[in-house]
Design an enzyme around this catalytic site. Structure first.
Site, PDB file in Angstrom:
ATOM      1  N   ASP A   1       4.340 -10.194  14.401  1.00 52.17           N
ATOM      2  CA  ASP A   1       3.392 -11.293  14.293  1.00 52.17           C
ATOM      3  C   ASP A   1       3.915 -12.521  15.052  1.00 52.17           C
ATOM      4  OD1 ASP A   1       1.056 -12.503  12.871  1.00 52.17           O
ATOM      5  OD2 ASP A   1       2.610 -13.794  12.039  1.00 52.17           O
TER       6      ASP A   1
ATOM      7  N   GLU B   1       2.166  -9.125  19.013  1.00 45.54           N
ATOM      8  CA  GLU B   1       0.989  -9.998  19.054  1.00 45.54           C
ATOM      9  C   GLU B   1       1.252 -11.020  20.158  1.00 45.54           C
ATOM     10  OE1 GLU B   1      -1.779 -13.139  16.620  1.00 45.54           O
ATOM     11  OE2 GLU B   1       0.360 -13.075  16.249  1.00 45.54           O
TER      12      GLU B   1
END
Ligand code: GLC
Length: 573
Positions: free
Chosen positions: A231, A291
């Site tokens: 993330d 990401e």
């Protein structure tokens, strides 16, 4: 220079030396030499919204386990589960308060182990979401860090003195609408948070942080996890001198000045951390997905690492921002396909409006959804699907501010409605709550759930779901789609995107009408070894090609045509 900045400067210097060394290393090889992830279909599961097994209106791990047969039947090889760790849920799990446990709302570690083993029986791997940039402000590390300036964990987060009375250390802004610094009156310093104030940024320059985070990945690898989606990697590091970001013209969606985030985003040091994280992943043959919100293909390339020693699958999220046209998709795919590294394509996720809604025109939306599936699932690369995309699930935005659950939607209403719309319950049936739960779901299902759901679509040959299944099946069985190169065709056609996928075993032609008007593209494949190309249709939607020798193809609005090509004149045909 404060002591902590001196430490940072030293770390930076050392990092530079390590960088030179790291680049001299050969690319790490995994133990089996197999790269299963190159030909896998990944599928993102948002656990709150996938399937509710205990009737509390919120999805859970046992709910996911109960749907593994559906995923297997669809052709999914790996599920990425967004954070299911203990969390106060300010950012719906992206504020982790314990990296090595399961939030009771989702189940237990035993449930998790069962899910992994049931998935394995169906050849489905489990990928977890690793929130690397920040923790929850309720994580034990932060509670200690906040307790005093001399606390053991003080340096695990980014603390700094005020610049002056009531002045934060610099002009950095949180991407979620507030300033990026929060004052702590007890210890009279500010801490930095790129996301919500409840998500303080970890200080990755502190080796103890890195060690603790790497150990968390080992904990999950040992439980059978096949990799992580990382993330918010772009924001892992901050400038040690905390320099102000340059101010750009214009305002952002929260009405604040726009900044060029050069001092708090994509700092070069993050690549070294990724290389070290990859070394740990390689111990377990694991895959790292990123990401990665890149601005261009060059930035995307950097995430693979100079020697392929960082992320195996940095997501091409730029794809989600392109203008919907044959031209822009053609140019972009050409660049990504010829870049260093294996492409990773995404058209939808839990942070952006669903692809069905983004691309749909309200008239041909199902055909557009099918065309987008035929497009990104026949490219060279790994696709990451988003749950419900295969049904043509649409965004269901909150109708009023009172209904909003995602805090950015409350802060930015009505310009920014938040991300609830793309996170609504999976549509399993036309029954109450779309078959997601027997209780009121945490987010409402849209009207379209009556027609766009697993049960109804399974029985309909012409549904979006049936089309996805066909494309996925082709992708897994046709050698050209598995290993073939990508050859763009008719590059000046403004409406139709066409390409070949060519392996030494076969050649497949893919033709996609990106326009609302019928098109009849013509093909001259003589230079590519097919003077008299013959077609064997593999996939059609709103399209037709004359039998025999291929000259042109008739496509209705957003039509799709894919065929195996051979040469009529060739002696072996
Ligand atoms: C990522 C997640 C998003 C989350 C943010 C902060 O962008 O995808 O949902 O809010 O990171 O963790």
């Amino acid at each position: 220079m404060t002591a902590s900045i001196r430490r940072w400067a030293l770390a930076l210097l050392l990092a530079g030396c390590c960088n030179a060394l790291a680049h001299a290393q050969p690319a790490p090889k995994n133990a089996t030499g197999q790269e299963w992830w190159r030909h896998a279909i990944f599928y993102e599961v948002y656990p709150r919204s996938f399937a509710d097994s205990n009737s509390d209106g919120i999805g859970d791990l046992n709910g996911i386990a109960a749907k593994l047969d559906y995923l297997h039947d669809l052709g999914v090889d790996a599920i990425w589960i967004t954070p299911c760790f203990p969390s106060p849920q300010v950012d719906f799990g992206y504020d982790v308060s314990d990296y090595v446990n399961i939030d009771p709302m989702y189940g237990t570690l035993d449930d998790f182990d069962r899910l992994v083993s049931e998935a394995r029986k169906r050849n489905i791997r489990v990928i977890l979401d690793f929130v690397v940039n920040h923790t929850s402000d309720q994580h034990a590390w932060f509670l200690d860090s906040k307790s005093s300036k001399t606390a053991a964990y003080r340096d695990w987060y980014v603390w700094h003195d005020a610049k002056g009375p009531n002045r934060p250390p610099n002009n950095w802004l949180s991407t979620f609408g507030s300033p990026a610094w929060k004052y702590d009156p007890a210890t009279k310093q500010y801490y930095y948070h790129y996301f919500y104030p409840e998500q303080p940024d970890l200080n990755w320059r502190n080796p103890a942080v890195e060690k603790a985070m790497f150990d968390a990945t080992r904990f999950w690898y040992k439980r059978g996890v096949a990799g992580f989606r990382l993330d918010a990697v772009d924001t892992l590091y901050e400038d040690p001198q905390l320099r102000d970001d340059p101010v750009l013209p214009g305002k952002d969606k929260f009405g604040r000045p726009k900044l060029d985030e050069k001092y708090n985003k994509k700092l070069p040091e993050l690549h070294l951390a990724l290389q070290r994280l990859r070394t740990v992943a390689d111990e377990y043959d694991a895959v790292l997905i990123g990401e990665t919100w890149t601005n261009d293909v060059k930035e995307l390339e950097e995430y693979y690492g100079n020697n392929g020693n960082e992320l195996q699958l940095p997501m091409d999220l730029q794809l989600t921002k392109l203008t919907f046209s044959a031209k822009s998709f053609r140019e972009h795919i050409k660049a990504v396909d010829s870049a260093r590294g294996w492409p990773t394509y995404v058209i939808s996720n839990h942070d952006i409006p669903r692809s069905y809604t983004r691309y749909g025109d309200g008239v041909h939306s199902d055909d557009i959804a099918k065309m987008m599936a035929a497009f990104y699932l026949t490219l060279r690369g790994t696709p990451i699907m988003y749950y419900g995309e295969e049904l043509g699930m649409q965004n269901n935005d909150p109708k009023s501010k009172e209904d909003v659950k995602d805090p950015i939607g409350v802060l930015g209403w009505p310009k920014e409605k938040g991300r609830d719309g793309e996170r609504t319950p999976m549509q399993w049936s036309a029954g109450p709550n779309a078959g997601f739960s027997s209780a009121k779901p945490w987010l409402p299902v849209p009207e379209s759930a009556k027609t766009h759901n697993v049960e109804t679509e399974t029985g309909n040959e012409r549904s979006v779901l049936s089309f996805y299944k066909k494309v996925i099946h082709l992708r897994k069985t046709e050698p050209a789609l598995i290993e073939g190169s990508y050859i763009p065709l008719n590059e000046s056609d403004p409406n139709v995107l066409s390409y070949l996928r060519k392996s030494d075993k076969e050649t497949i032609l893919v033709v996609l009408n990106f326009s609302a008007t019928p098109q009849t593209p013509r093909f001259d494949l003589a230079k590519l070894g097919f003077p008299s190309p013959k077609t064997e249709a593999l996939l059609e939607n709103a399209a037709g090609a004359p039998d025999g020798v291929l000259k042109s193809i008739k496509l209705d609005a957003y039509g799709v045509y894919a065929a195996r090509i051979s040469d009529a004149a060739a002696p072996h045909n």
